[in-house]
Design a protein around this motif. Structure first.
Motif, PDB file in Angstrom:
ATOM      1  N   GLU A  36       8.413  -4.115 -11.706  1.00 28.32           N
ATOM      2  CA  GLU A  36       8.242  -3.869 -13.136  1.00 28.32           C
ATOM      3  C   GLU A  36       7.659  -2.483 -13.392  1.00 28.32           C
ATOM      4  N   SER A  37       6.697  -2.117 -12.527  1.00 30.92           N
ATOM      5  CA  SER A  37       6.090  -0.792 -12.683  1.00 30.92           C
ATOM      6  C   SER A  37       7.099   0.316 -12.398  1.00 30.92           C
ATOM      7  N   GLN A  38       7.911   0.108 -11.365  1.00 29.16           N
ATOM      8  CA  GLN A  38       8.948   1.095 -11.058  1.00 29.16           C
ATOM      9  C   GLN A  38       9.950   1.213 -12.204  1.00 29.16           C
ATOM     10  N   LYS A  39      10.286   0.070 -12.806  1.00 30.66           N
ATOM     11  CA  LYS A  39      11.197   0.080 -13.943  1.00 30.66           C
ATOM     12  C   LYS A  39      10.591   0.841 -15.123  1.00 30.66           C
ATOM     13  N   ALA A  40       9.296   0.595 -15.366  1.00 29.48           N
ATOM     14  CA  ALA A  40       8.603   1.312 -16.451  1.00 29.48           C
ATOM     15  C   ALA A  40       8.545   2.818 -16.160  1.00 29.48           C
ATOM     16  N   LEU A  41       8.344   3.137 -14.875  1.00 28.87           N
ATOM     17  CA  LEU A  41       8.297   4.544 -14.499  1.00 28.87           C
ATOM     18  C   LEU A  41       9.644   5.215 -14.752  1.00 28.87           C
ATOM     19  N   ARG A  42      10.746   4.524 -14.452  1.00 28.98           N
ATOM     20  CA  ARG A  42      12.072   5.077 -14.708  1.00 28.98           C
ATOM     21  C   ARG A  42      12.274   5.344 -16.199  1.00 28.98           C
ATOM     22  N   LYS A  43      11.790   4.392 -17.023  1.00 26.72           N
ATOM     23  CA  LYS A  43      11.907   4.587 -18.472  1.00 26.72           C
ATOM     24  C   LYS A  43      11.123   5.815 -18.918  1.00 26.72           C
ATOM     25  N   GLU A 103       0.830  -1.212   0.000  1.00 23.44           N
ATOM     26  CA  GLU A 103       0.000   0.000   0.000  1.00 23.44           C
ATOM     27  C   GLU A 103       0.871   1.272   0.000  1.00 23.44           C
ATOM     28  N   ASP A 104       1.974   1.250   0.779  1.00 19.05           N
ATOM     29  CA  ASP A 104       2.882   2.407   0.790  1.00 19.05           C
ATOM     30  C   ASP A 104       3.513   2.621  -0.588  1.00 19.05           C
ATOM     31  N   GLN A 105       3.968   1.530  -1.191  1.00 21.68           N
ATOM     32  CA  GLN A 105       4.564   1.636  -2.515  1.00 21.68           C
ATOM     33  C   GLN A 105       3.543   2.093  -3.539  1.00 21.68           C
ATOM     34  N   VAL A 125       1.609   5.993  -7.260  1.00 20.87           N
ATOM     35  CA  VAL A 125       0.486   6.805  -7.757  1.00 20.87           C
ATOM     36  C   VAL A 125       0.878   8.275  -7.780  1.00 20.87           C
ATOM     37  N   LYS A 126       1.571   8.723  -6.740  1.00 17.01           N
ATOM     38  CA  LYS A 126       1.991  10.127  -6.675  1.00 17.01           C
ATOM     39  C   LYS A 126       2.959  10.466  -7.804  1.00 17.01           C
ATOM     40  N   ASP A 127       3.983   9.597  -8.029  1.00 17.20           N
ATOM     41  CA  ASP A 127       4.960   9.853  -9.092  1.00 17.20           C
ATOM     42  C   ASP A 127       4.308   9.851 -10.459  1.00 17.20           C
ATOM     43  N   VAL A 128       3.451   8.852 -10.693  1.00 22.75           N
ATOM     44  CA  VAL A 128       2.813   8.736 -12.001  1.00 22.75           C
ATOM     45  C   VAL A 128       1.859   9.902 -12.247  1.00 22.75           C
ATOM     46  N   VAL A 169      -2.179   0.206 -11.053  1.00 24.88           N
ATOM     47  CA  VAL A 169      -1.938   0.460  -9.633  1.00 24.88           C
ATOM     48  C   VAL A 169      -3.261   0.577  -8.884  1.00 24.88           C
ATOM     49  N   GLY A 170      -4.252   1.196  -9.529  1.00 24.45           N
ATOM     50  CA  GLY A 170      -5.545   1.397  -8.856  1.00 24.45           C
ATOM     51  C   GLY A 170      -6.243   0.097  -8.510  1.00 24.45           C
ATOM     52  N   ARG A 171      -6.032  -0.938  -9.331  1.00 22.23           N
ATOM     53  CA  ARG A 171      -6.701  -2.216  -9.036  1.00 22.23           C
ATOM     54  C   ARG A 171      -6.008  -2.988  -7.928  1.00 22.23           C
TER      55      ARG A 171
END
Length: 300
Positions: A100-107, A43-45, A50-53, A88-90
């Motif tokens: 994987e999501s964090q990696k995609a966010l970095r890209k 939940e913290d992650q 969500v905030k970064d995206v 993330v919402g689901r």
């Protein structure tokens, strides 16, 4: 004796059963606590992601509103960001999917940084183009101003030429007798002029011409110009003075009252004694800028 053994065995079994139950409860509690910790971590992650995206989506939308980056890349970024938000919402991802999501966010962040660099480069180029456009616009305005001035000057020259041509057409010039122009030299003795052709002693050059009669002329003032030319075709000055009219240079200006009758006009210029050299001299008679008669004479 058997009764005592039975009771003892029962106590052992009961004790073992209680121990098993306690162990099961401890294991269940440990598993529950670990699951709760994992769920809290997720939940913290999720909140951080969500905030970064969301910040990324807001920034992409801002750049899209400014129309300063490529619309296709922005649309692709917006779609991927929305997919991440939906995922993330689901909350249907695991630790692996989180990575994987964090990696995609970095890209996406790297692509966003690249878009910002491109945007800054485009803004710099736009600034250079704006400066060049302004400089070109000022130059065009200056050229237009100069062109207008030139057009006005040309129009004025054309108008003056028309007026001059009209004046020349209606102007009546003096008519000179054929071969009537005559040039000669004089020296002075006791104040009296004596004609001579010896160049070193001459102090005056005289020019004469015969003006023919014209019954259409009645008492008009006419102006003619005497132009004496040296052997090297330079204008000879009268007492170090010359007359300039319409770009032409003359030796002397002569006014006469013309009554329409045939007359002989003579006038002279003064030169320093010894200033003339041997050779062929020329006398030209002008009215305004029109040559009326010309002759040559020799000094020795």
């Amino acid at each position: 004796m058997e009764s005592q053994d039975t009771k003892f065995n029962y106590k052992i079994i009961s004790t073992a059963l209680v121990a098993v139950i306690i162990a099961i409860l401890i294991a269940f509690y440990y598993s529950y606590a670990q699951s709760k910790n994992n769920l809290k971590y997720l939940e913290d992650q999720k909140e951080l992601l969500v905030k970064d995206v969301t910040l990324m989506k807001v920034e992409v939308d801002r750049l899209s509103g400014l129309n300063e980056i490529n619309d296709i890349e922005l649309q692709t970024s917006r779609t991927r960001v929305q997919q991440l938000l939906d995922s993330v919402g689901r909350l249907n991802f695991s630790i692996v999917k989180l990575k994987e999501s964090q990696k995609a966010l970095r890209k996406l962040e790297l692509r966003f940084d690249s878009l910002k660099v491109k945007n800054n480069f485009l803004r710099y180029n736009n600034s250079l183009l704006a400066d060049k456009y302004e400089k070109t616009r000022r130059e065009i305005q200056e050229l237009r101003g100069k062109t207008t001035s030139l057009e006005q000057a040309e129009a004025l020259v054309r108008q003056k030429n028309k007026e001059l041509s009209k004046e020349l057409k209606v102007k009546s010039y003096l008519q000179m007798g054929e071969n009537s122009a005559e040039g000669s030299g004089f020296r002075l003795r006791a104040g009296r002029p004596i004609q001579t052709n010896k160049a070193s002693t001459i102090e005056k050059l005289r020019g004469c011409v015969t003006v023919l009669g014209n019954p259409n002329e009645r008492g008009n003032i006419k102006v003619i110009y005497l132009q004496f030319l040296s052997p090297d075709m330079k204008v000879i000055e009268d007492n170090a003075n010359t007359v300039s009219v319409g770009g032409n240079t003359y030796s002397k200006r002569v006014e006469l009252v013309y009554l329409g009758k045939k007359i002989e006009v003579c006038d002279a210029i003064t030169v320093p004694e010894g200033s003339l050299e041997e050779g062929i001299y020329t006398l030209n008679i002008f009215e305004d800028e029109r040559l009326l008669s010309s002759t040559e004479f020799q000094l020795k």
